[in-house]
Motif scaffolding. Structure first.
Motif, PDB file in Angstrom:
ATOM      1  N   GLY A   7     -57.754  16.200  -9.757  1.00  0.00           N
ATOM      2  CA  GLY A   7     -58.756  17.134 -10.231  1.00  0.00           C
ATOM      3  C   GLY A   7     -58.691  17.467 -11.706  1.00  0.00           C
ATOM      4  N   GLY A   8     -57.690  16.951 -12.407  1.00  0.00           N
ATOM      5  CA  GLY A   8     -57.610  17.211 -13.827  1.00  0.00           C
ATOM      6  C   GLY A   8     -58.682  16.448 -14.593  1.00  0.00           C
ATOM      7  N   GLY A   9     -58.776  16.734 -15.899  1.00  0.00           N
ATOM      8  CA  GLY A   9     -59.750  16.044 -16.727  1.00  0.00           C
ATOM      9  C   GLY A   9     -60.004  16.779 -18.018  1.00  0.00           C
ATOM     10  N   LEU A  19     -58.029  22.070  -9.351  1.00  0.00           N
ATOM     11  CA  LEU A  19     -56.955  21.130  -9.057  1.00  0.00           C
ATOM     12  C   LEU A  19     -56.626  21.191  -7.575  1.00  0.00           C
ATOM     13  N   SER A  20     -56.256  20.045  -7.030  1.00  0.00           N
ATOM     14  CA  SER A  20     -55.798  19.959  -5.648  1.00  0.00           C
ATOM     15  C   SER A  20     -54.426  19.314  -5.625  1.00  0.00           C
ATOM     16  N   CYS A  21     -53.667  19.669  -4.622  1.00  0.00           N
ATOM     17  CA  CYS A  21     -52.351  19.068  -4.417  1.00  0.00           C
ATOM     18  C   CYS A  21     -52.225  18.751  -2.931  1.00  0.00           C
ATOM     19  N   ALA A  22     -52.248  17.471  -2.615  1.00  0.00           N
ATOM     20  CA  ALA A  22     -52.115  17.034  -1.230  1.00  0.00           C
ATOM     21  C   ALA A  22     -50.647  16.847  -0.897  1.00  0.00           C
ATOM     22  N   ALA A  23     -50.178  17.553   0.098  1.00  0.00           N
ATOM     23  CA  ALA A  23     -48.765  17.508   0.480  1.00  0.00           C
ATOM     24  C   ALA A  23     -48.582  16.696   1.756  1.00  0.00           C
ATOM     25  N   SER A  24     -47.471  16.015   1.851  1.00  0.00           N
ATOM     26  CA  SER A  24     -47.156  15.263   3.059  1.00  0.00           C
ATOM     27  C   SER A  24     -45.649  15.130   3.201  1.00  0.00           C
ATOM     28  N   GLY A  25     -45.216  14.850   4.408  1.00  0.00           N
ATOM     29  CA  GLY A  25     -43.794  14.618   4.654  1.00  0.00           C
ATOM     30  C   GLY A  25     -42.990  15.861   4.994  1.00  0.00           C
ATOM     31  N   PHE A  26     -43.661  16.991   5.110  1.00  0.00           N
ATOM     32  CA  PHE A  26     -42.979  18.217   5.494  1.00  0.00           C
ATOM     33  C   PHE A  26     -44.003  19.183   6.079  1.00  0.00           C
ATOM     34  N   THR A  27     -43.519  20.250   6.689  1.00  0.00           N
ATOM     35  CA  THR A  27     -44.407  21.242   7.283  1.00  0.00           C
ATOM     36  C   THR A  27     -44.871  22.197   6.193  1.00  0.00           C
ATOM     37  N   PHE A  28     -46.045  21.911   5.669  1.00  0.00           N
ATOM     38  CA  PHE A  28     -46.574  22.602   4.491  1.00  0.00           C
ATOM     39  C   PHE A  28     -46.596  24.117   4.674  1.00  0.00           C
ATOM     40  N   ALA A  91     -52.674  21.191 -20.723  1.00  0.00           N
ATOM     41  CA  ALA A  91     -51.309  20.918 -20.264  1.00  0.00           C
ATOM     42  C   ALA A  91     -51.362  19.923 -19.116  1.00  0.00           C
ATOM     43  N   VAL A  92     -50.204  19.422 -18.776  1.00  0.00           N
ATOM     44  CA  VAL A  92     -50.042  18.719 -17.508  1.00  0.00           C
ATOM     45  C   VAL A  92     -49.679  19.767 -16.458  1.00  0.00           C
ATOM     46  N   TYR A  93     -50.404  19.760 -15.371  1.00  0.00           N
ATOM     47  CA  TYR A  93     -50.200  20.744 -14.306  1.00  0.00           C
ATOM     48  C   TYR A  93     -49.485  20.072 -13.128  1.00  0.00           C
ATOM     49  N   TYR A  94     -48.415  20.704 -12.688  1.00  0.00           N
ATOM     50  CA  TYR A  94     -47.597  20.187 -11.598  1.00  0.00           C
ATOM     51  C   TYR A  94     -47.682  21.109 -10.385  1.00  0.00           C
ATOM     52  N   GLY A 110     -48.042  15.304 -11.509  1.00  0.00           N
ATOM     53  CA  GLY A 110     -48.774  16.022 -12.537  1.00  0.00           C
ATOM     54  C   GLY A 110     -50.175  15.491 -12.753  1.00  0.00           C
ATOM     55  N   THR A 111     -51.054  16.376 -13.210  1.00  0.00           N
ATOM     56  CA  THR A 111     -52.412  15.987 -13.564  1.00  0.00           C
ATOM     57  C   THR A 111     -52.763  16.640 -14.901  1.00  0.00           C
ATOM     58  N   GLN A 112     -53.364  15.848 -15.783  1.00  0.00           N
ATOM     59  CA  GLN A 112     -53.649  16.315 -17.142  1.00  0.00           C
ATOM     60  C   GLN A 112     -54.935  17.145 -17.165  1.00  0.00           C
ATOM     61  N   VAL A 113     -54.842  18.311 -17.781  1.00  0.00           N
ATOM     62  CA  VAL A 113     -56.010  19.138 -18.035  1.00  0.00           C
ATOM     63  C   VAL A 113     -56.133  19.300 -19.549  1.00  0.00           C
TER      64      VAL A 113
END
Length: 117
Positions: A7-9, A19-28, A91-94, A110-113
């Motif tokens: 979602g950065g730009g 911005l979105s952050c898709a999580a996987s591999g754990f119980t969010f 910034a770069v958003y993490y 990270g995604t650049q904004v």
């Protein structure tokens, strides 16, 4: 564990991004989640976090009233709605997973904004 931001730009001052952050591999839903940013040539800056149940959110003073953090546990996704963007938000958003015992233990790539006219 995987955290993938998107979602950065490039946006003009006063504009908005989500911005979105898709999580996987754990119980969010078991974890509090945070957004951390790094501006060019500067250190890491905590931006916001949200409790595991979504009931409590906190923000750095510089973004209060402009940014909103939310989560959708059904989609294992964290969001950061950014309005009234300023050049100093560039910034770069993490996306970061947090635990009470270990603090921040997993980071996204990270995604650049960039806010510029």
């Amino acid at each position: 564990v995987q955290l993938v931001e998107s979602g950065g730009g490039l946006v003009q001052p006063g504009g908005s991004l989500r911005l979105s952050c898709a999580a996987s591999g754990f119980t969010f839903s078991n974890y509090y989640m945070s957004w951390v940013r790094q501006a060019p040539g500067k250190g890491l800056e905590w931006v916001s976090d949200i409790a595991s149940d979504g009931g409590d959110t906190r923000y750095v003073d510089s973004v209060k009233g402009r940014f909103t953090t939310s989560r959708d546990d059904a989609k294992s996704t964290l969001y950061l709605q950014m309005n009234s963007l300023k050049p100093e938000d560039t910034a770069v958003y993490y996306c970061v997973r947090g635990t009470a015992a270990a603090g921040y233990d997993y980071w996204g790539q990270g995604t650049q904004v960039t806010v510029s006219s």
